[in-house]
Design an enzyme around this catalytic site. Structure first.
Site, PDB file in Angstrom:
ATOM      1  N   ASP A  94       0.856  -1.173   0.000  1.00  0.00           N
ATOM      2  CA  ASP A  94       0.000   0.000   0.000  1.00  0.00           C
ATOM      3  C   ASP A  94       0.904   1.238   0.000  1.00  0.00           C
ATOM      4  O   ASP A  94       2.104   1.154   0.299  1.00  0.00           O
ATOM      5  CB  ASP A  94      -0.881  -0.040   1.253  1.00  0.00           C
ATOM      6  CG  ASP A  94      -1.723   1.201   1.434  1.00  0.00           C
ATOM      7  OD1 ASP A  94      -2.453   1.560   0.495  1.00  0.00           O
ATOM      8  OD2 ASP A  94      -1.649   1.821   2.504  1.00  0.00           O
TER       9      ASP A  94
ATOM     10  N   ASP B  45      -0.261   5.281   0.880  1.00  0.00           N
ATOM     11  CA  ASP B  45      -0.491   6.279   1.934  1.00  0.00           C
ATOM     12  C   ASP B  45      -0.539   5.624   3.312  1.00  0.00           C
ATOM     13  O   ASP B  45      -1.295   4.676   3.547  1.00  0.00           O
ATOM     14  CB  ASP B  45      -1.813   7.016   1.695  1.00  0.00           C
ATOM     15  CG  ASP B  45      -1.765   7.889   0.450  1.00  0.00           C
ATOM     16  OD1 ASP B  45      -0.708   7.928  -0.205  1.00  0.00           O
ATOM     17  OD2 ASP B  45      -2.789   8.515   0.131  1.00  0.00           O
TER      18      ASP B  45
ATOM     19  N   ASP C  29      -1.864  -0.686   6.004  1.00  0.00           N
ATOM     20  CA  ASP C  29      -2.210  -0.097   7.295  1.00  0.00           C
ATOM     21  C   ASP C  29      -3.707   0.060   7.519  1.00  0.00           C
ATOM     22  O   ASP C  29      -4.120   0.538   8.573  1.00  0.00           O
ATOM     23  CB  ASP C  29      -1.553   1.286   7.427  1.00  0.00           C
ATOM     24  CG  ASP C  29      -2.229   2.332   6.552  1.00  0.00           C
ATOM     25  OD1 ASP C  29      -2.527   2.024   5.375  1.00  0.00           O
ATOM     26  OD2 ASP C  29      -2.488   3.441   7.044  1.00  0.00           O
TER      27      ASP C  29
END
Length: 261
Positions: free
Chosen positions: A8, A10, A196
């Protein structure tokens, strides 16, 4: 192929506020030296991800874009087809008013609104709005309201996945689906997946080495089955710092790289 890495962006490889990947540089350099493919997987558009892909010299690795609704290799993109995006926007307009008013998508914002919601510079905000397959947005209602909102969209074949900042609406594949396609095509001995947010859970649990990167800007992720099985770990440091530590640790465990520290 010994290893493939999926990540991922951001809040994971990129800092939540600055969008910098500088703290991850040692691990990025180690992956490059070992010629290990690094697959960027994000809810961002392919055009939005392409500059980072070029900066990190990731060719010929593909990009998993718009939360898995698109997979492209920069330089080989076909003409953009925005029909799926228009269908999502039309479905939003059929929502009950009390639910529709709680979702503010990128298509509801002007350029300045996207800048304020994301912290992106004007050029990047424009690329973020150039969507073909998905619609990110901010949800301002209750969790119960979101469940109803997601259910109604699901009846039209549209999934609603929560990320670190936005809920993203899309048809079709997920990050994990695209990850499985690439694993089937290349048969690596090991895989690492880092994320996250809730929309990263499937990707993290699909990997032989899953990493939950600490999220200091939200509730983070609940305990996952893979943690009990020993295939998923959590970082203590957030964002790219945690990403760097986890990737270097796993490379060392796999005896692919010796840490300098």
């Amino acid at each position: 192929m010994k290893l493939m890495v999926f990540t991922d962006l951001d809040g994971t490889l990129l800092d939540h506020d600055s969008y910098s990947h500088a703290p991850a540089r040692p691990a990025l350099e180690a992956l490059a030296a070992l010629e290990i493919p690094l697959i960027l997987a994000s809810s961002k558009t392919a055009r939005e991800i392409a500059p980072l892909h070029a900066e990190l010299a990731l060719a010929p690795c593909p990009i998993i874009a718009e939360n898995g609704a698109q997979m492209v290799t920069p330089g080989t993109e076909a003409a953009e087809d925005r029909s799926a995006y228009r269908k999502i926007r039309a479905a939003l307009e059929r929502m009950p008013a009390e639910l529709r008013s709680c979702f503010t998508g990128f298509g509801d914002m002007d350029r300045q609104g996207v800048i304020e919601a994301t912290g992106l510079d004007p050029q990047s905000a424009g690329l973020a709005q150039a969507r073909c397959h998905s619609e990110p947005g901010l949800w301002s209602g209750t969790e119960e309201g979101f469940a109803r909102f997601a259910d109604l969209l699901g009846q039209e074949g549209i999934s609603s996945r929560r990320g670190g900042r936005f809920a993203t609406l899309s048809f079709g594949a997920t990050k994990a689906d695209r990850m499985r396609e690439l694993i089937a095509a290349h048969a690596p001995d090991h895989t690492i997946a880092l994320g996250d947010a809730p929309n990263d859970i499937e990707m993290i649990e699909t990997a032989s080495h899953g990493v939950i990167v600490r999220n200091t800007h939200g509730p983070g992720l609940p305990p996952l089955d893979g943690e009990r099985a020993g295939t998923v770990r959590r970082t203590q440091a957030p964002g790219p710092q945690g990403w760097n530590e986890a990737v270097l640790d796993i490379l060392e465990e796999l005896e692919l790289h010796r840490r300098a520290d």
